[in-house]
Design an enzyme around this catalytic site. Structure first.
Site, PDB file in Angstrom:
ATOM      1  N   GLY A 267      41.697  31.166  36.371  1.00  0.00           N
ATOM      2  CA  GLY A 267      41.614  30.223  35.261  1.00  0.00           C
ATOM      3  C   GLY A 267      42.742  29.209  35.375  1.00  0.00           C
ATOM      4  O   GLY A 267      43.808  29.542  35.893  1.00  0.00           O
TER       5      GLY A 267
ATOM      6  N   HIS B  93      43.224  33.177  27.136  1.00  0.00           N
ATOM      7  CA  HIS B  93      44.488  32.730  27.738  1.00  0.00           C
ATOM      8  C   HIS B  93      44.471  31.211  27.955  1.00  0.00           C
ATOM      9  O   HIS B  93      45.446  30.520  27.642  1.00  0.00           O
ATOM     10  CB  HIS B  93      44.664  33.490  29.065  1.00  0.00           C
ATOM     11  CG  HIS B  93      45.898  33.157  29.840  1.00  0.00           C
ATOM     12  ND1 HIS B  93      46.927  34.048  30.045  1.00  0.00           N
ATOM     13  CD2 HIS B  93      46.263  32.021  30.487  1.00  0.00           C
ATOM     14  CE1 HIS B  93      47.873  33.460  30.764  1.00  0.00           C
ATOM     15  NE2 HIS B  93      47.486  32.231  31.056  1.00  0.00           N
ATOM     16  N   GLU B  94      43.355  30.700  28.477  1.00  0.00           N
ATOM     17  CA  GLU B  94      43.281  29.260  28.781  1.00  0.00           C
ATOM     18  C   GLU B  94      43.217  28.414  27.502  1.00  0.00           C
ATOM     19  O   GLU B  94      43.839  27.357  27.424  1.00  0.00           O
ATOM     20  CB  GLU B  94      42.081  28.951  29.689  1.00  0.00           C
ATOM     21  CG  GLU B  94      42.060  29.701  31.021  1.00  0.00           C
ATOM     22  CD  GLU B  94      43.367  29.673  31.787  1.00  0.00           C
ATOM     23  OE1 GLU B  94      44.126  28.689  31.669  1.00  0.00           O
ATOM     24  OE2 GLU B  94      43.642  30.651  32.507  1.00  0.00           O
TER      25      GLU B  94
ATOM     26  N   CYS C 241      49.793  34.790  34.772  1.00  0.00           N
ATOM     27  CA  CYS C 241      49.597  33.356  34.575  1.00  0.00           C
ATOM     28  C   CYS C 241      50.143  32.642  35.799  1.00  0.00           C
ATOM     29  O   CYS C 241      51.242  32.972  36.261  1.00  0.00           O
ATOM     30  CB  CYS C 241      50.341  32.910  33.318  1.00  0.00           C
ATOM     31  SG  CYS C 241      50.213  31.140  32.990  1.00  0.00           S
ATOM     32  N   LEU C 242      49.405  31.671  36.314  1.00  0.00           N
ATOM     33  CA  LEU C 242      49.867  30.929  37.497  1.00  0.00           C
ATOM     34  C   LEU C 242      51.218  30.263  37.263  1.00  0.00           C
ATOM     35  O   LEU C 242      51.979  30.069  38.204  1.00  0.00           O
ATOM     36  CB  LEU C 242      48.866  29.821  37.860  1.00  0.00           C
ATOM     37  CG  LEU C 242      47.612  30.193  38.632  1.00  0.00           C
ATOM     38  CD1 LEU C 242      46.859  28.920  38.963  1.00  0.00           C
ATOM     39  CD2 LEU C 242      47.937  30.974  39.887  1.00  0.00           C
TER      40      LEU C 242
ATOM     41  N   HIS D  90      46.603  27.935  26.221  1.00  0.00           N
ATOM     42  CA  HIS D  90      47.355  26.906  26.952  1.00  0.00           C
ATOM     43  C   HIS D  90      47.157  25.520  26.328  1.00  0.00           C
ATOM     44  O   HIS D  90      48.067  24.694  26.343  1.00  0.00           O
ATOM     45  CB  HIS D  90      46.893  26.834  28.415  1.00  0.00           C
ATOM     46  CG  HIS D  90      47.660  27.715  29.359  1.00  0.00           C
ATOM     47  ND1 HIS D  90      49.018  27.609  29.546  1.00  0.00           N
ATOM     48  CD2 HIS D  90      47.247  28.700  30.194  1.00  0.00           C
ATOM     49  CE1 HIS D  90      49.401  28.507  30.456  1.00  0.00           C
ATOM     50  NE2 HIS D  90      48.347  29.186  30.864  1.00  0.00           N
TER      51      HIS D  90
ATOM     52  N   GLN E 104      48.632  22.870  32.607  1.00  0.00           N
ATOM     53  CA  GLN E 104      49.303  23.501  33.751  1.00  0.00           C
ATOM     54  C   GLN E 104      49.419  22.576  34.956  1.00  0.00           C
ATOM     55  O   GLN E 104      50.116  22.896  35.923  1.00  0.00           O
ATOM     56  CB  GLN E 104      48.559  24.769  34.183  1.00  0.00           C
ATOM     57  CG  GLN E 104      48.687  25.898  33.180  1.00  0.00           C
ATOM     58  CD  GLN E 104      47.989  27.134  33.703  1.00  0.00           C
ATOM     59  OE1 GLN E 104      46.784  27.249  33.618  1.00  0.00           O
ATOM     60  NE2 GLN E 104      48.759  28.048  34.288  1.00  0.00           N
TER      61      GLN E 104
HETATM   62 CO    CO Z   1      48.202  30.710  32.244  1.00  0.00          CO
END
Ligand code: CO
Length: 162
Positions: free
Chosen positions: A45, A129-130, A87-88, A133, A50
């Site tokens: 995701g 989660h997204e 998370c990236l 963000h 991000q």
């Molecule tokens: Co994330």
């Protein structure tokens, strides 16, 4: 052009704006660049903030296909699930976090079509989660104060591992 942003980059705390112009070539340009970063980092995701872009857009990989969701709104949730989440923007940091087990979203596709989608299990977690963000909410916000302290110490280099 867009690059993955890592915590504590301040853009990750800002609220993203709704996409209003679906006819603009900007939207396809944004999605192209998000797809590139997504693939480059082997994501599951990715939300637009991000990559430093304050637009309400996220991508997920569902059955090996990339799907875009624009102006997503969670319209229904049910159940609870406690599972590991990463998370990236926080490489290598995984925490057990409670999320709804099922989620339904309303969103738009790139052609301006409104869709409703139901997700469960891992993908329900990814979608929550997204969407977070897009409001500047990060998964570390759900940690206990002690876990959160460890993350902060780790990030300033005062701790070797969490
Ligand atoms: Co994330």
């Amino acid at each position: 052009m867009f690059k993955l942003r890592y915590y504590p980059d301040p853009v990750l705390r800002r609220k993203a704006h709704e996409v209003k112009d679906f006819d603009s070539s900007n939207l396809e340009f944004i999605l192209e660049n998000m797809r590139r970063v997504f693939i480059e980092h082997d994501a599951i995701g990715l939300a637009a903030p991000q990559v430093g872009l304050l637009k309400r857009i996220f991508l997920i990989r569902l059955n090996d296909k990339l799907e875009e969701y624009i102006n997503p709104v969670i319209i229904e949730t049910s159940g609870k699930a406690l599972n590991e989440e990463g998370c990236l923007s926080f490489p290598g940091l995984y925490f057990k976090i409670e999320r709804a087990r099922k989620v339904t979203i309303s969103a738009y596709k790139v052609d301006g079509r409104r869709v409703e989608r139901k997700f469960e299990g891992l993908m329900a977690r990814v979608v929550q989660h997204e969407v977070d963000h897009l409001d500047g909410v990060l998964y570390i916000d759900y940690l206990t104060p002690e876990e959160r302290l460890k993350v902060d110490l780790l990030l300033i280099g005062a701790l070797e591992e969490v």
